[in-house]
Design an enzyme around this catalytic site. Structure first.
Site, PDB file in Angstrom:
ATOM      1  N   ASP A   1      69.247  63.248  83.760  1.00  0.00           N
ATOM      2  CA  ASP A   1      68.738  63.853  85.345  1.00  0.00           C
ATOM      3  C   ASP A   1      69.151  64.994  85.832  1.00  0.00           C
ATOM      4  OD1 ASP A   1      71.304  62.935  85.729  1.00  0.00           O
ATOM      5  OD2 ASP A   1      70.798  61.297  87.507  1.00  0.00           O
TER       6      ASP A   1
ATOM      7  N   HIS B   1      72.366  86.986  66.877  1.00  0.00           N
ATOM      8  CA  HIS B   1      72.212  86.501  67.904  1.00  0.00           C
ATOM      9  C   HIS B   1      73.476  85.423  68.205  1.00  0.00           C
ATOM     10  CE1 HIS B   1      67.959  87.496  68.436  1.00  0.00           C
ATOM     11  NE2 HIS B   1      68.732  88.586  68.690  1.00  0.00           N
TER      12      HIS B   1
ATOM     13  N   ASP C   1      77.126  92.098  73.793  1.00  0.00           N
ATOM     14  CA  ASP C   1      75.809  92.617  74.063  1.00  0.00           C
ATOM     15  C   ASP C   1      75.405  91.448  75.193  1.00  0.00           C
ATOM     16  OD1 ASP C   1      73.059  92.710  74.113  1.00  0.00           O
ATOM     17  OD2 ASP C   1      72.490  92.404  72.094  1.00  0.00           O
TER      18      ASP C   1
ATOM     19  N   ASP D   1      70.215  95.566  79.223  1.00  0.00           N
ATOM     20  CA  ASP D   1      70.280  95.069  78.008  1.00  0.00           C
ATOM     21  C   ASP D   1      71.329  96.186  77.314  1.00  0.00           C
ATOM     22  OD1 ASP D   1      70.275  94.136  75.565  1.00  0.00           O
ATOM     23  OD2 ASP D   1      68.148  94.429  74.978  1.00  0.00           O
TER      24      ASP D   1
ATOM     25  N   HIS E   1      67.295  95.156  61.847  1.00  0.00           N
ATOM     26  CA  HIS E   1      66.401  95.263  62.829  1.00  0.00           C
ATOM     27  C   HIS E   1      66.019  96.572  63.263  1.00  0.00           C
ATOM     28  CE1 HIS E   1      69.769  96.625  65.420  1.00  0.00           C
ATOM     29  NE2 HIS E   1      70.521  95.574  65.029  1.00  0.00           N
TER      30      HIS E   1
ATOM     31  N   HIS F   1      63.026  97.918  72.032  1.00  0.00           N
ATOM     32  CA  HIS F   1      62.060  97.039  72.616  1.00  0.00           C
ATOM     33  C   HIS F   1      61.739  97.609  74.060  1.00  0.00           C
ATOM     34  CE1 HIS F   1      65.286  94.829  74.582  1.00  0.00           C
ATOM     35  NE2 HIS F   1      65.895  95.036  73.282  1.00  0.00           N
TER      36      HIS F   1
ATOM     37  N   HIS G   1      62.987  91.327  76.272  1.00  0.00           N
ATOM     38  CA  HIS G   1      61.983  91.855  75.404  1.00  0.00           C
ATOM     39  C   HIS G   1      60.495  91.729  76.282  1.00  0.00           C
ATOM     40  CE1 HIS G   1      64.658  90.270  72.058  1.00  0.00           C
ATOM     41  NE2 HIS G   1      65.220  91.269  72.546  1.00  0.00           N
TER      42      HIS G   1
ATOM     43  N   GLU H   1      69.195 100.709  70.259  1.00  0.00           N
ATOM     44  CA  GLU H   1      70.024 100.099  69.741  1.00  0.00           C
ATOM     45  C   GLU H   1      70.155  99.829  68.241  1.00  0.00           C
ATOM     46  OE1 GLU H   1      69.224  95.740  70.489  1.00  0.00           O
ATOM     47  OE2 GLU H   1      67.665  96.419  71.471  1.00  0.00           O
TER      48      GLU H   1
ATOM     49  N   TYR I   1      76.062  96.502  59.996  1.00  0.00           N
ATOM     50  CA  TYR I   1      76.770  95.326  59.816  1.00  0.00           C
ATOM     51  C   TYR I   1      76.985  94.925  58.532  1.00  0.00           C
ATOM     52  CZ  TYR I   1      73.860  95.034  64.200  1.00  0.00           C
ATOM     53  OH  TYR I   1      73.086  95.460  65.426  1.00  0.00           O
TER      54      TYR I   1
ATOM     55  N   ARG J   1      77.190  97.622  67.068  1.00  0.00           N
ATOM     56  CA  ARG J   1      75.804  98.033  67.585  1.00  0.00           C
ATOM     57  C   ARG J   1      76.181  98.803  68.992  1.00  0.00           C
ATOM     58  NH1 ARG J   1      73.564  93.636  67.352  1.00  0.00           N
ATOM     59  NH2 ARG J   1      73.996  92.888  69.391  1.00  0.00           N
TER      60      ARG J   1
ATOM     61  N   GLU K   1      73.874 100.140  72.376  1.00  0.00           N
ATOM     62  CA  GLU K   1      72.633  99.748  72.868  1.00  0.00           C
ATOM     63  C   GLU K   1      72.580 100.340  74.311  1.00  0.00           C
ATOM     64  OE1 GLU K   1      71.573  95.657  73.298  1.00  0.00           O
ATOM     65  OE2 GLU K   1      69.347  96.222  73.765  1.00  0.00           O
TER      66      GLU K   1
HETATM   67  N1  GLY Z   1      70.147  91.304  73.859  1.00  0.00           N
HETATM   68  C1  GLY Z   1      69.225  91.392  72.996  1.00  0.00           C
HETATM   69  C2  GLY Z   1      68.583  92.544  72.194  1.00  0.00           C
HETATM   70  O1  GLY Z   1      69.411  93.452  72.198  1.00  0.00           O
HETATM   71  O2  GLY Z   1      67.471  92.542  71.826  1.00  0.00           O
HETATM   72 MN    MN Z   2      70.996  93.791  73.508  1.00  0.00          MN
HETATM   73 MN    MN Z   3      67.835  94.926  73.071  1.00  0.00          MN
END
Ligand code: GLY
Ligand code: MN
Ligand code: MN
Length: 441
Positions: free
Chosen positions: A35, A239, A256, A267, A346, A350, A357, A380, A384, A402, A404
């Site tokens: 609940d 992720h 991140d 982000d 990747h 975005h 996103h 970004e 890796y 990374r 970003e």
């Molecule tokens: N934190 C998600 C991305 O960088 O797309």
């Molecule tokens: Mn990110």
């Molecule tokens: Mn991102």
């Protein structure tokens, strides 16, 4: 007039011109377990048009005279329910508070929707989000069809909001950009505090909690997405959200994490040494990613194809991989044979807005879309070196980097909304050493 009623008026003006009625609900409360519910977060389309964060709320927009009509269905005041579940705005206060033409009880929604939608032949309704709601909406439409013999005109086309609403959301107004700057400022504080606080033996979860603490303390509505606090090789899991491993001397920490401000996202990723000093191998990889990221950011300007930003980042990463001795061949051959993709899997960018996103198409008329003033995108790139990969020099194994930032397209080129977060090797090492930035543990 709030930025939300401003958004709604711009949307309504288009609906009115095209004679479209729209029904836009917010999210439902989701059960977490037994609940207990997840903390509520409004639907981004609904929030964009109302600035209203209560569940069980629906916006109905009808085309017509004087710019059309806006009707908000919401829960009414209820002292007993409010004692248990929290305060409600209530029907009486809603028109003034939210600048809508009319407010009605959400309990009456399904009984009155048919009357409201009668004689509106174009209906905007997003299918696919909630089967139960889709079914009820189709029942309303079917009932209107049955009444056609009585002279009622039922909806004959069901339209997805995306081409109009998401196109509007893609272009940020100055008021929205201000919120994204505020989100970026909070995120800046969180990342710099993390750099100063991380140390060998500190657990990822402590840094995760520090980031959340900073977000909430500074008035953020919360995380724009689950924080990624990834020490060492955990950074190679794109992720990674367990965030529960101890930080190790000599390893890197990739974070991140981005705050929301009034649900507008930031982000940001930064990567820094747990002990405050990059090793030679870490610095070499970091400098490649940094060079790539800066080149891609610098390319952001009106008229540049969205995909070009990725191509610039990729070119620099590939040159770097060849220099590091990780990839063999020329820039062209490594891109052709995709040998880089073991280390960069990747894309670079975005859209960013109410959703991390964010909505908005990436192509137009079958061609890559060009950047325009008011769009916000991330840049970004990363590299890796997952321990499971074969044939990687031991000094690079376990390194994940990374970087970003959030970039607003401006008439002159761009504005980096997250430029204040340390990024060069020197700036990052200085932030790691700056105990004044650290938050007491
Ligand atoms: N934190 C998600 C991305 O960088 O797309
Ligand atoms: Mn990110
Ligand atoms: Mn991102």
């Amino acid at each position: 007039m709030s930025l939300y009623s401003d958004n709604r008026r711009r949307f309504q003006a288009i609906l009115n011109e095209k004679g479209i009625a729209a029904v836009i609900p917010t999210n439902t409360v989701k059960v977490r377990n037994h609940d207990c519910d997840f903390r509520f977060r409004p639907d981004s389309d609904f929030w964009y048009l109302t600035g209203f964060a209560e569940p069980d709320s629906w916006l109905v927009l009808l085309p017509g005279e004087d710019g059309g009509k806006s009707i908000l269905f919401l829960r009414d005041k209820d002292p007993l329910q409010e004692t248990w579940q929290g305060r409600r705005l209530g029907i009486d206060a809603a028109p003034d508070a939210l600048d809508v033409d009319e407010a009605r009880n959400v309990d009456d929604l399904w009984d009155t929707l048919g009357e409201l939608l009668a004689d509106h032949t174009s209906l905007m309704w997003r299918t696919g989000n909630d089967e139960g709601r889709d079914r009820r909406m189709l029942e309303v439409v079917a009932d209107l069809r049955r009444r056609a013999r009585g002279g009622v005109q039922p909806p004959v086309e069901l339209l997805d909001p995306a081409p109009i609403l998401h196109e509007l959301r893609l272009f940020k107004t100055e008021a929205e950009v201000e919120l994204m700057r505020a989100a970026a400022a909070i995120t800046t504080e969180a990342h710099t505090a993390a750099m100063a606080t991380a140390a060998p033996g500190v657990n990822e979860c402590e840094i995760d909690a520090l980031i959340d603490y900073t977000f909430r303390r500074r008035g953020s509505t919360g995380q724009a997405y689950n924080n990624i606090v990834a020490g060492g090789a955990n950074a190679c899991i794109l992720h990674y959200v367990e965030n529960d491993a101890p930080l190790v001397d000599g390893e890197l920490l990739l974070i991140d994490a981005g705050a929301e401000m009034d649900y507008y996202a930031s982000d940001v990723t930064r990567t820094f040494p747990v002990n405050g000093r990059f090793s030679d191998a870490q610095r070499a990889v970091y400098e490649v990613v940094l060079r790539s990221q800066i080149a891609a950011v610098n390319a952001v300007a009106p008229g540049v194809p969205f995909l070009h930003i990725h191509e610039i980042a990729l070119n620099e990463l590939v040159d770097g991989l060849i220099e590091l001795g990780v990839c063999q061949g020329t820039r062209a051959s490594v891109i052709q044979d995709k040998s880089y993709s073991r280390f960069f899997m990747h894309k670079t960018s975005h859209w960013l807005g109410l959703d991390v996103h964010d909505c908005g198409t990436y192509t137009a008329d079958g061609k890559p879309r060009k950047l325009e003033v008011g769009m916000v995108l991330t840049v970004e790139p990363g590299l890796y070196f997952d321990p499971s990969l074969d044939g990687v020099e031991p000094k690079y194994v376990g390194i994940g980097v990374r970087i970003e930032d959030d970039i607003l397209v401006t008439p002159d080129g761009h504005e980096n909304l997250t430029a204040a977060i340390p990024k060069t090797v020197d700036a990052v090492e200085a932030a790691c050493a700056d105990s004044a930035l650290a938050t007491a543990r």
